[in-house]
Design an enzyme around this catalytic site. Structure first.
Site, short mmCIF file in Angstrom:
data_model
loop_
_atom_site.label_atom_id
_atom_site.label_comp_id
_atom_site.label_asym_id
_atom_site.label_seq_id
_atom_site.Cartn_x
_atom_site.Cartn_y
_atom_site.Cartn_z
CB VAL A 1 35.73 36.86 38.72
CG1 VAL A 1 34.89 37.53 37.61
CG2 VAL A 1 36.29 38.04 39.53
CB CYS A 2 30.73 33.77 38.04
SG CYS A 2 29.79 32.66 37.27
CG LEU A 3 34.57 36.29 32.43
CD1 LEU A 3 33.11 37.22 32.03
CD2 LEU A 3 35.62 37.34 32.61
#
Length: 183
Positions: free
Chosen positions: A111-113
């Protein structure tokens, strides 16, 4: 000279043997903070939390997100959380267990957060992360992608992106990649 460490160790042994039970495991600072975070969760009705290993393992849990708007309306997405004993000084490790066509989630579930990486601060909590994940589904971001193909389609042709999301969520192929049904 009195050997304090030996005295303390002997006291622990006596206490353990006195009641016939093993001494209670002391919780780490991370476990205490996580317990506080979980007890104060304020989840939207579209999010839920579960503990597949039982309530005794607070450091590993799952969050289900069911977006009620946007491209991913009607989908069900499962995320696993692994929390370090040094939480909140280290962000939890979050993976998407549902294969999804999304610019900010790759096909392996990474996840790119930003708050899970460079913008993590100890004042943030589990609630903040869950809201951040929910926001990824209501406002996918093509400017900071993990899935570059999905990001390019979202940027250049939002209608095609919406069609690809629907096909993937219904259980089908997008390009050469098969996505299991998640609706």
């Amino acid at each position: 000279m009195i050997k304090l460490f030996k005295v303390k160790e002997k006291q622990r042994e006596i206490a353990a043997n006195a009641n016939g039970k093993a001494p209670v495991k002391k919780q780490s600072a991370g476990e205490l903070r996580l317990h506080k975070d979980i007890s104060e969760l304020n989840l939207a009705k579209t999010c839920s939390i579960s503990f597949p290993n039982g309530k005794d393992d607070l450091m590993n849990f799952e969050v289900t997100i069911q977006p009620d708007e946007g491209f991913y309306l009607g989908g069900t997405f499962l995320f696993s959380f692994q929390v370090s004993p040094i939480y909140p000084h280290e962000a939890p490790k979050v993976k998407c267990k549902t294969k999804v066509y999304h610019p900010n989630i790759d096909l392996e579930g990474n996840v790119c957060l930003n708050i899970l990486r460079e913008d993590w601060k100890p004042v943030l909590n589990i609630n903040t992360i869950i809201y951040g994940l929910f926001h990824l589904f209501t406002q996918p971001n093509y400017e900071d992608p993990l899935n570059h193909d999905a990001a390019a389609v979202l940027r250049d042709n939002p209608k095609l992106f919406e069609s690809n999301v629907r096909r993937a969520m219904a259980g089908g192929y997008v390009g050469q990649t098969f996505f299991p049904r998640c609706m």
